[in-house]
Design a protein around this motif. Structure first.
Motif, mmCIF file in Angstrom:
data_model
loop_
_atom_site.group_PDB
_atom_site.id
_atom_site.type_symbol
_atom_site.label_atom_id
_atom_site.label_comp_id
_atom_site.label_asym_id
_atom_site.label_seq_id
_atom_site.Cartn_x
_atom_site.Cartn_y
_atom_site.Cartn_z
ATOM 1 N N ILE A 164 0.855 -1.189 0.000
ATOM 2 C CA ILE A 164 0.000 0.000 0.000
ATOM 3 C C ILE A 164 0.888 1.236 0.000
ATOM 4 O O ILE A 164 1.804 1.342 0.836
ATOM 5 C CB ILE A 164 -0.932 0.029 1.225
ATOM 6 N N PRO A 165 0.663 2.191 -0.901
ATOM 7 C CA PRO A 165 1.411 3.454 -0.814
ATOM 8 C C PRO A 165 1.045 4.185 0.481
ATOM 9 O O PRO A 165 -0.122 4.248 0.868
ATOM 10 C CB PRO A 165 0.946 4.220 -2.054
ATOM 11 N N ALA A 166 2.062 4.708 1.153
ATOM 12 C CA ALA A 166 1.837 5.299 2.467
ATOM 13 C C ALA A 166 2.695 6.530 2.666
ATOM 14 O O ALA A 166 3.659 6.779 1.928
ATOM 15 C CB ALA A 166 2.131 4.274 3.561
ATOM 16 N N HIS A 167 2.352 7.288 3.666
ATOM 17 C CA HIS A 167 3.061 8.516 4.049
ATOM 18 C C HIS A 167 3.444 8.401 5.526
ATOM 19 O O HIS A 167 2.617 8.026 6.361
ATOM 20 C CB HIS A 167 2.164 9.730 3.830
ATOM 21 N N GLN A 168 4.694 8.723 5.835
ATOM 22 C CA GLN A 168 5.155 8.662 7.220
ATOM 23 C C GLN A 168 4.785 9.954 7.943
ATOM 24 O O GLN A 168 5.178 11.043 7.530
ATOM 25 C CB GLN A 168 6.669 8.445 7.289
ATOM 26 N N PHE A 169 4.026 9.835 9.025
ATOM 27 C CA PHE A 169 3.559 10.998 9.784
ATOM 28 C C PHE A 169 4.745 11.751 10.361
ATOM 29 O O PHE A 169 5.689 11.162 10.918
ATOM 30 C CB PHE A 169 2.634 10.516 10.893
ATOM 31 N N SER A 170 4.695 13.084 10.242
ATOM 32 C CA SER A 170 5.824 13.906 10.686
ATOM 33 C C SER A 170 5.494 14.807 11.865
ATOM 34 O O SER A 170 6.345 15.553 12.325
ATOM 35 C CB SER A 170 6.302 14.787 9.521
#
Length: 986
Positions: free
Chosen positions: A764-770
């Protein structure tokens, strides 16, 4: 011939007349001595009456049966037990590689052949009430049978005689809103039952329970008795047993029953146990450790300390009363000396005053304690939650308690007796007090005790782990402050020069009469010191608990989730919207593997499971077992384990709603808003079809493929520290979907942990929370279109809500009732924030200290008025306005209260700080040991926080409100005018 008997008889007669003559002062001392005796005698009588004898306890457990036969669920293997039946083990010894026996047995086959028995079954059911559903204990026992008499006590109505009848405890009827005659139904059953009686369990009056005939609700052991059966209810059954003959269920019969795999609680064996040498369990394991020695010694020490402090408190308050009484009777004592009386006669007269009032207080306090206990027996039983076994009067104990009043009265009169005996006859007859010098030895002793006690407390808090050392040192320091009180009162007197007339007169009078002021100040000091110590410790504990508190959601937010069934989700969402003051709603779905009817737990023949795949380089080295099976923590040194304990790879993220809601929540940007996560990048990622990962252990940054992906972009070996993905980067997460068939095939093949896990991996394409906001344990939020694109099946799960204001308890109860009526069984979470556990305790302590302070100050003021009546009349004679008398009394009371509160507050903080330092040292040691052994992860890797918090609110009440209240109260109850007296003849 006159002897000591006649002299003491005369002294007692004089003291009795003097007590009757000055009724006000005598009643004051009598009340001080009698009230503790009343309380202690009532407590003794209550505890003794509630403490059941073995025979009384057996009557409530067994009724009229000889024994209760139990199934320990060990598969029917031969057992051995202790005489009470609460400790048992198999006869055979099982090794570490052998499975422990388990499983149910047929209890009826273990009963003696000629025994009569009653089955007694218990389970739990959700019963419908006037409010909704109530989880209730269900007990199936023929309560009307003579063998069961005493287990349940009928209050009204009757016990059930038919399968469609039940009886209920008074606690159940009160909670449910039902009554005798009402219809009762259970969730999962169509049968309706009529409540035909109300009863109580003598040992547990607060239990909500329903009684029915065997088989009426629960699944019985004897299937022939089955009438109706609640689904999903775990039932535990025992047998009440009676055997022929007067010997009862003997130890031999117990051993025979043990050989068949059952345990027994036998009346005959408990009341007359066999020798330890005949108990196989004791022979195998060694003689039983009866214990109780150290615990009994500790209990005796605590009781002795409490009694000693109470006696000290009373002596400090009653002593000045006897001193004032001796001064008011100094002319009478002078006449005794003028007629040939010796010093020991004077001492005997004053001591007899303490003896007379102490004896009367003992009788009055004991009689009132007995009468009040008898009158309040129902109330006391309600507070204790069980009925008395009997009204257990123990004369020797009550006499011993009463003697405390007599001894305390004598102790309080010792110092006034010695002081009165030292006065000359001329001084006594003329009323002159002479020149009195302050004691210079006592302050030095007190100062030494303060220094030594503080040193001991400091040692206990910084070097030793024993809290008793801190407590002992603090107690010694407090006694030193008590000894310093007369000198400190003198120091307080130096501020009088800057005060107006009335407070200056009050302060100087208190300093001039330290014999009456110092004990009252010391009594206030002792009460306030204990209160401040407990309040400081409680406030510090609350601050520590608040720092450790992990909210499940933002304050006021609501979450309702249905892990079992998706069918109920729409109605649940609508119920919350209608009944709670909600604002924004965020709907969430959950991942299912198999059919859409599968629960979150994956139970069922066609249901599988899913998991987030952790890249190999991000696996915590402390948790990774290799083929050797060696404990991973043994591979690293202490320094390496300490370093790994703070590594992001070993963070489990087990806090908040996410710890129970599942690894993946299917939702959108609204969920971020409810969770108060204000991160534009995360919102944009969800809008663009990317999942948002809040865990650093599961995302593989973009560009890592093949072998690089397995490494996950991490740097360093297993023993080093990996580099976490930078916040704000994009990448992918892997989700493994394992069907039930794949899992079963893997188990049949005997796959080991090191082999490739079964299932299909979805990337799954994902984004790392910043961001830095609290994510409440949520690991992944996946948008619905991303799940659909990856071919992941989802079903409705529930909703998260923001609220306009925190829902009230009434609104929550109404929602619970509505959800129960629909048959749904969801998880409902309303975040109400941290609630201090000790707030009520601190309020009670402040009120207690305030009452003690006002009482002690009031006593000192009353004595001051009695002792300074001539001065007050002189003020009136020279033209002082009436309000001066009121102001003087108020300031006298306020001065005593203020001095005691200030000294007590300073004394009480020391033990609390010492105990907190001891706890901090202990937790630091435990934390270091956990790091060394590699136990720490996530929250545990944070150093312990053990603060010391001063309860300024409580101190403010004690330092300002209490002295001011005492002064105003004393001024209000004081008459503004006093009668003028004739000039005394010289």
């Amino acid at each position: 011939m006159k002897n000591w008997y006649h002299s003491w008889r005369a002294a007692i007669r004089i003291a009795r007349r003097d007590a009757w003559r000055f009724k006000g002062r005598s009643f004051l001392v009598l009340a001080m001595l009698a009230l503790p005796i009343l309380g202690v005698s009532a407590a003794d009588l209550t505890l003794r009456s509630a403490d059941l004898s073995p025979a009384q306890q057996l009557d409530r457990d067994l009724g009229r049966a000889d024994a209760r036969v139990n199934d320990p669920r060990m598969g029917g293997v031969p057992l051995m037990q202790n005489p009470k039946g609460d400790n048992y083990q198999p006869v055979k010894s099982y090794g570490d590689d052998e499975p422990w026996p388990e499983g149910e047995m047929d209890i009826a086959s273990a009963l003696p052949a000629d025994a009569k028995s009653l089955i007694d079954s218990e389970g739990t059911a959700k019963l419908r009430t006037t409010h909704g559903l109530l989880s209730t204990s269900v007990r199936e026992l023929k309560a009307a049978d003579p063998m069961a008499e005493g287990i349940m006590v009928l209050d009204r109505g009757r016990f059930p005689k038919k399968a469609d009848e039940v009886a209920a405890t008074n606690a159940f009827l009160e909670s449910s809103g039902l009554h005798v005659g009402s219809k009762l139904t259970a969730r999962g059953l169509d049968t309706a039952y009529r409540i035909v009686g109300a009863y109580e369990l003598p040992n547990d009056l607060d239990t909500t329970q329903v009684n029915a005939l065997p088989g009426a609700l629960l699944a019985p052991l004897d299937k022939a008795l089955a009438v109706a059966e609640l689904p999903g209810t775990d039932t535990y059954s025992t047998y009440l047993t009676s055997v022929p003959g007067d010997a009862g269920f003997t130890w031999n019969m117990v051993e025979e029953t043990n050989a068949k795999g059952a345990t027994v609680t036998s009346r005959a064996v408990v009341l007359d146990p066999p020798p330890d040498s005949e108990v196989a369990l004791y022979v195998k394991e060694g003689l039983p450790d009866l214990g109780g020695g150290s615990a009994g010694a500790a209990e005796l020490a605590i009781i002795s300390t409490i009694v000693g402090l109470a006696m000290l408190e009373i002596c400090l308050l009653a002593g000045p009363a006897f001193a004032v009484g001796a001064r008011r009777s100094r002319r009478q004592l002078g006449l005794v000396g003028a007629n040939g009386g010796d010093r020991h006669h004077i001492r005997a007269i004053v001591l007899s005053g303490g003896l007379v009032i102490g004896a009367v207080a003992a009788v009055v306090g004991t009689v009132l304690g007995i009468v009040l206990t008898f009158a309040l027996q129902p109330v006391l039983e309600g507070v204790l939650g069980k009925r008395f076994g009997s009204f257990d009067l123990r004369p020797l104990e009550l006499i011993g308690i009463a003697l405390v009043a007599v001894v305390t009265g004598l102790l309080a009169a010792i110092v006034p007796a010695v002081t009165a005996s030292r006065q000359t006859v001329v001084a006594s007859l003329t009323g002159r007090r002479g020149i009195r010098r302050s004691n210079r030895v006592l302050p030095m002793v007190g100062l030494g005790a303060v220094a030594l006690g503080a040193g001991i407390a400091l040692y206990g808090s910084t070097v030793s782990d024993q809290a008793m050392i801190v407590a002992g040192g603090s107690a010694l320091a407090e006694l030193g402050v008590v000894a310093l009180t007369p000198a400190l009162v003198g120091l307080f007197g130096r501020i009088g020069r800057w005060l107006p007339l009335s407070p200056r007169l009050a302060l100087r009078d208190s300093v001039r009469n330290r014999g009456r002021t110092a004990p009252a100040v010391a009594a206030v000091l002792a009460a306030v010191a204990g209160t401040v110590a407990v309040a400081t410790y409680a406030a510090s504990s609350d601050a520590q608990a608040e720092a450790r508190y992990e909210p499940e959601l933002p304050y006021g937010a609501v979450a309702i989730l249905s892990p079992e069934s998706a069918v109920d989700v729409p109605s649940m969402r609508e119920d919350v919207r209608k009944l709670l003051p909600t604002d924004l709603r965020a709907d969430v779905d959950r991942v299912v593997v198999g059919t859409k009817s599968c629960s979150m737990y994956g139970d069922g023949g066609e249901c599988g499971m899913y998991e987030l795949v952790t890249p190999k380089a991000y696996e915590c080295p402390l948790w990774s077992y290799d083929e050797s099976g060696e404990d991973p923590t043994e591979k690293f040194s202490k320094a390496e384990r300490r370093k790994l304990a703070t590594d992001f790879r070993c963070d489990q993220d087990l806090n908040g709603i996410g710890s129970s809601a599942g690894e993946i929540l299917i939702g959108d940007d609204k969920l971020l808003k409810v969770l108060e996560i204000n991160n534009p990048e995360a919102s944009a990622a969800l809008a663009n079809g990317r999942a948002v990962s809040f865990s650093k252990r599961i995302l593989t940054p973009e560009g890592a493929a093949g072998e690089d992906k397995d490494k996950g972009g991490a740097k360093g070996d297993a023993g080093g520290t990996a580099v976490a993905p930078k916040g704000g980067v994009n990448g992918t997460i892997d989700v493994r979907l394992t069907t039930a068939a794949q899992s079963e095939a893997s188990e049949e093949a005997g796959a080991s942990d090191g082999e490739k896990q079964p299932g299909t991996v979805k990337t799954i394409p994902a984004h790392q929370f910043s961001g830095s906001e609290n994510t409440y344990g949520v690991q992944v939020i996946m948008p619905p279109d991303a799940a659909e694109k990856a071919g992941i099946t989802t079903v409705p799960y529930g909703s998260f809500f923001t609220t306009e204001k925190l829902p009230s308890d009434a609104q929550q109860q109404k929602l619970d009732s509505e959800l129960a009526n629909t048959g749904a069984d969801p998880w409902l979470t309303i975040e109400k924030g941290f609630v201090p556990e000790n707030s009520t305790t601190m309020l009670a302590l402040a009120v207690f200290a305030g009452l003690i302070t006002i009482g002690a100050a009031g006593i000192a003021t009353g004595l001051a008025q009695a002792d300074a009546e001539a001065d007050l009349k002189t003020l009136a004679a020279v033209g002082a306005p009436p309000r001066v008398r009121k102001a003087l009394s108020g300031f006298q009371c306020g001065v005593v209260a203020a001095m005691g509160v200030v000294l007590g507050s300073a004394s009480g903080i020391l033990p609390a700080i010492g105990l907190r330092f001891t706890e901090r040292r202990a937790e630091d040691q435990m934390y270091a040991r956990m790091l060394d052994e590699g136990w720490s992860n996530g929250e545990q890797a944070t150093a312990p926080f053990v603060p010391v918090v001063i309860p300024w609110e409580t101190l403010g009440v004690l330092l300002v409100v209490v002295p001011l209240g005492a002064a105003l109260l004393a001024a209000l109850v004081t008459r503004s005018r006093g009668a003028l007296a004739r000039r005394a003849a010289i």
